[in-house]
Design an enzyme around this catalytic site. Structure first.
Site, PDB file in Angstrom:
ATOM      1  N   ASP A   1       0.039   2.342   8.235  1.00  0.00           N
ATOM      2  CA  ASP A   1      -0.458   1.568   9.381  1.00  0.00           C
ATOM      3  C   ASP A   1       0.402   1.671  10.655  1.00  0.00           C
ATOM      4  O   ASP A   1      -0.062   1.304  11.737  1.00  0.00           O
ATOM      5  CB  ASP A   1      -0.578   0.086   9.003  1.00  0.00           C
ATOM      6  CG  ASP A   1      -1.672  -0.158   7.982  1.00  0.00           C
ATOM      7  OD1 ASP A   1      -2.543   0.718   7.831  1.00  0.00           O
ATOM      8  OD2 ASP A   1      -1.649  -1.219   7.348  1.00  0.00           O
TER       9      ASP A   1
ATOM     10  N   GLU B   1     -10.928  -0.479  10.871  1.00  0.00           N
ATOM     11  CA  GLU B   1     -11.656  -1.405   9.974  1.00  0.00           C
ATOM     12  C   GLU B   1     -11.497  -2.869  10.385  1.00  0.00           C
ATOM     13  O   GLU B   1     -12.363  -3.698  10.099  1.00  0.00           O
ATOM     14  CB  GLU B   1     -11.174  -1.227   8.524  1.00  0.00           C
ATOM     15  CG  GLU B   1      -9.690  -1.550   8.359  1.00  0.00           C
ATOM     16  CD  GLU B   1      -9.168  -1.420   6.937  1.00  0.00           C
ATOM     17  OE1 GLU B   1      -9.956  -1.501   5.987  1.00  0.00           O
ATOM     18  OE2 GLU B   1      -7.944  -1.246   6.800  1.00  0.00           O
TER      19      GLU B   1
ATOM     20  N   GLY C   1       0.843  -1.204   0.000  1.00  0.00           N
ATOM     21  CA  GLY C   1       0.000   0.000   0.000  1.00  0.00           C
ATOM     22  C   GLY C   1       0.873   1.247   0.000  1.00  0.00           C
ATOM     23  O   GLY C   1       1.833   1.326   0.761  1.00  0.00           O
TER      24      GLY C   1
ATOM     25  N   ASP D   1       5.248  -4.787   5.830  1.00  0.00           N
ATOM     26  CA  ASP D   1       5.607  -6.149   6.216  1.00  0.00           C
ATOM     27  C   ASP D   1       5.834  -7.096   5.014  1.00  0.00           C
ATOM     28  O   ASP D   1       6.856  -7.786   4.931  1.00  0.00           O
ATOM     29  CB  ASP D   1       4.454  -6.671   7.089  1.00  0.00           C
ATOM     30  CG  ASP D   1       4.781  -7.980   7.733  1.00  0.00           C
ATOM     31  OD1 ASP D   1       5.634  -7.972   8.638  1.00  0.00           O
ATOM     32  OD2 ASP D   1       4.219  -9.002   7.311  1.00  0.00           O
TER      33      ASP D   1
ATOM     34  N   ASP E   1       2.785  -0.245  11.573  1.00  0.00           N
ATOM     35  CA  ASP E   1       2.803  -1.568  12.212  1.00  0.00           C
ATOM     36  C   ASP E   1       4.075  -2.365  11.932  1.00  0.00           C
ATOM     37  O   ASP E   1       4.029  -3.587  11.831  1.00  0.00           O
ATOM     38  CB  ASP E   1       1.573  -2.379  11.756  1.00  0.00           C
ATOM     39  CG  ASP E   1       1.541  -2.588  10.247  1.00  0.00           C
ATOM     40  OD1 ASP E   1       2.339  -1.949   9.541  1.00  0.00           O
ATOM     41  OD2 ASP E   1       0.726  -3.399   9.781  1.00  0.00           O
TER      42      ASP E   1
ATOM     43  N   ARG F   1      -6.283  -2.969   9.301  1.00  0.00           N
ATOM     44  CA  ARG F   1      -6.897  -4.295   9.378  1.00  0.00           C
ATOM     45  C   ARG F   1      -6.424  -5.045  10.612  1.00  0.00           C
ATOM     46  O   ARG F   1      -7.190  -5.696  11.290  1.00  0.00           O
ATOM     47  CB  ARG F   1      -6.536  -5.102   8.126  1.00  0.00           C
ATOM     48  CG  ARG F   1      -7.521  -4.903   6.998  1.00  0.00           C
ATOM     49  CD  ARG F   1      -7.264  -5.872   5.888  1.00  0.00           C
ATOM     50  NE  ARG F   1      -5.969  -5.634   5.275  1.00  0.00           N
ATOM     51  CZ  ARG F   1      -5.771  -5.423   3.980  1.00  0.00           C
ATOM     52  NH1 ARG F   1      -6.786  -5.438   3.163  1.00  0.00           N
ATOM     53  NH2 ARG F   1      -4.565  -5.224   3.496  1.00  0.00           N
TER      54      ARG F   1
ATOM     55  N   ARG G   1       1.162  -5.203  -5.155  1.00  0.00           N
ATOM     56  CA  ARG G   1       1.331  -6.324  -4.227  1.00  0.00           C
ATOM     57  C   ARG G   1       1.536  -7.569  -5.089  1.00  0.00           C
ATOM     58  O   ARG G   1       0.797  -7.781  -6.055  1.00  0.00           O
ATOM     59  CB  ARG G   1       0.102  -6.476  -3.334  1.00  0.00           C
ATOM     60  CG  ARG G   1      -0.053  -5.334  -2.337  1.00  0.00           C
ATOM     61  CD  ARG G   1      -1.102  -5.656  -1.275  1.00  0.00           C
ATOM     62  NE  ARG G   1      -1.043  -4.692  -0.189  1.00  0.00           N
ATOM     63  CZ  ARG G   1      -1.900  -3.691  -0.016  1.00  0.00           C
ATOM     64  NH1 ARG G   1      -2.891  -3.528  -0.853  1.00  0.00           N
ATOM     65  NH2 ARG G   1      -1.756  -2.869   1.013  1.00  0.00           N
TER      66      ARG G   1
ATOM     67  N   THR H   1       4.450   2.730   5.349  1.00  0.00           N
ATOM     68  CA  THR H   1       3.050   2.292   5.419  1.00  0.00           C
ATOM     69  C   THR H   1       2.305   3.225   6.358  1.00  0.00           C
ATOM     70  O   THR H   1       2.857   3.629   7.388  1.00  0.00           O
ATOM     71  CB  THR H   1       2.902   0.838   5.934  1.00  0.00           C
ATOM     72  OG1 THR H   1       1.531   0.618   6.308  1.00  0.00           O
ATOM     73  CG2 THR H   1       3.767   0.537   7.151  1.00  0.00           C
TER      74      THR H   1
HETATM   75  O1  F6P Z   1      -1.505  -1.353   4.524  1.00  0.00           O
HETATM   76  C1  F6P Z   1      -2.056  -0.116   4.237  1.00  0.00           C
HETATM   77  C2  F6P Z   1      -3.535  -0.203   4.037  1.00  0.00           C
HETATM   78  O2  F6P Z   1      -3.976   1.094   3.704  1.00  0.00           O
HETATM   79  C3  F6P Z   1      -4.345  -0.767   5.201  1.00  0.00           C
HETATM   80  O3  F6P Z   1      -4.573   0.140   6.257  1.00  0.00           O
HETATM   81  C4  F6P Z   1      -5.626  -1.166   4.507  1.00  0.00           C
HETATM   82  O4  F6P Z   1      -6.307  -2.143   5.218  1.00  0.00           O
HETATM   83  C5  F6P Z   1      -5.113  -1.686   3.184  1.00  0.00           C
HETATM   84  O5  F6P Z   1      -3.870  -1.052   2.951  1.00  0.00           O
HETATM   85  C6  F6P Z   1      -6.034  -1.441   2.026  1.00  0.00           C
HETATM   86  O6  F6P Z   1      -5.485  -2.028   0.907  1.00  0.00           O
HETATM   87  P1  F6P Z   1      -6.022  -1.833  -0.576  1.00  0.00           P
HETATM   88  O7  F6P Z   1      -5.561  -0.495  -1.042  1.00  0.00           O
HETATM   89  O8  F6P Z   1      -5.404  -2.941  -1.328  1.00  0.00           O
HETATM   90  O9  F6P Z   1      -7.524  -1.883  -0.495  1.00  0.00           O
END
Ligand code: F6P
Length: 319
Positions: free
Chosen positions: A127, A222, A11, A103, A129, A171, A72, A125
């Site tokens: 997140d 979420e 992401g 990660d 995390d 997530r 990804r 990221t």
């Molecule tokens: O890892 C970053 C993130 O924005 C998360 O917070 C979220 O759950 C996910 O990516 C959303 O991914 P996508 O853009 O593939 O829907």
């Protein structure tokens, strides 16, 4: 070392461009050729890369997203796919790789390192995390976006005496919900790391009402449940006008804050230094405002822990 490359993966996060810029400029400063790989590991496997010049990274420090684009690629877990990537790197004479991402991106960097190719991970990221760093690139911008939304929603919530559920990203990690919820003065914050029941939330809303509160802001990550589901469940238990706002991908965009630009510049530059020092298989981070590095193999498979003190404080301040 004469040639290195950089890619962004997973992401996207505001500040990735500032990190790319730092890698390219720091590399060129040290007389390296620096290649940009497009579309993450997918582009690496398919040889989608080009040499970047000083000017290639001009005028990007303030831009969200990533000029190298991102993707990804779950197939990168397959060693045959990793070997294809290695072939591309060898074919282009590249001797070191900087991977900016989260990660999943670190897993790829670790796999290539295990195959003998030096990689350095830079945490990018929203997140927040990643183990081994207190903050990741993009997190500060994302929480500023969220508090801007909370402030605006609070205006209308107070005018109409409503309860608002605001769903934010995360997530598996509740950092965005927790830090933005604390900074935005949310009454209730729901994160995946902590179990909260609907009855707990109802009690809280009830207590607020009894002491004269006219509106409430609930921030939910979420990963706990969708904002819509939470609002539906609340409506069954309380007599209140509950509205929902799902912030979604606006949290991933926008011009990076000064904090993210500085972090990205420092981390990107340090990643290049590590490659020049012959230290592959590392991941950079920030701890106590000092740039540090750790073995990447020890990082990607550990679980990030949310800051318990911040959880406690958020609860104490929203009684
Ligand atoms: O890892 C970053 C993130 O924005 C998360 O917070 C979220 O759950 C996910 O990516 C959303 O991914 P996508 O853009 O593939 O829907």
């Amino acid at each position: 070392m004469k040639k290195i490359a950089v890619l962004t993966s997973g992401g996207d996060a505001p500040g990735m461009n500032a990190a790319i810029r730092a890698v390219v400029r720091k590399g060129i400063y040290h007389h390296l050729d620096v290649y940009g790989i497009y579309n993450g590991y997918y582009g690496l496997v398919h040889g989608n890369l080009e040499k970047l010049e000083l000017g290639s990274v001009g005028d990007i420090i303030h831009r969200g997203g990533t000029i190298l684009r991102s993707a990804r690629l779950p197939e990168f877990a397959d060693v045959k796919v990793q070997e294809k990537a290695l072939e591309q790197l060898n074919q282009h004479g590249i001797e070191g790789l900087v991977v900016i991402g989260g990660d999943g991106s670190y897993r790829g960097a670790n796999a290539l390192t295990k195959l003998g190719f030096p990689c350095v991970g830079v945490p990018g990221t929203i997140d927040n995390d990643i183990v081994g760093t207190e903050f990741t690139i993009g997190f500060d911008t994302a929480i500023n976006t969220v508090i801007d939304a909370i402030d605006k929603i609070r205006d209308t919530a107070s005018s109409h005496e409503r309860t608002f559920v605001i769903e934010v990203m995360g997530r598996d990690a509740g950092d965005i919900a927790l830090w933005a919820g604390l900074a935005g003065g949310a009454e209730t914050i729901l994160i995946p790391e902590e179990k909260t029941t609907i009855d707990d939330i109802v009690d809280r809303l009830q207590r607020g009402k009894e002491r004269g509160k006219k509106h409430s802001i609930i921030v939910v990550a979420e990963g706990v449940m969708s904002g819509v589901t939470l609002a539906e469940e609340l409506k069954q238990k309380i007599d209140a006008d509950v509205r929902v706002s799902v912030l979604g991908h606006i949290q991933r965009g926008g011009s990076p804050t000064a904090t993210d630009r500085l972090l990205a510049s420092r981390l990107g530059a340090r990643a290049v230094e590590l490659l020049l020092e012959g230290k592959g298989g590392r991941a950079v981070g920030i701890v106590n405002n000092k740039i540090v590095d750790h073995a990447i193999a020890n990082i990607f498979n550990q679980r990030h822990h949310i800051d318990d003190e911040v959880i406690r404080l958020a609860k104490e301040l929203s009684i």
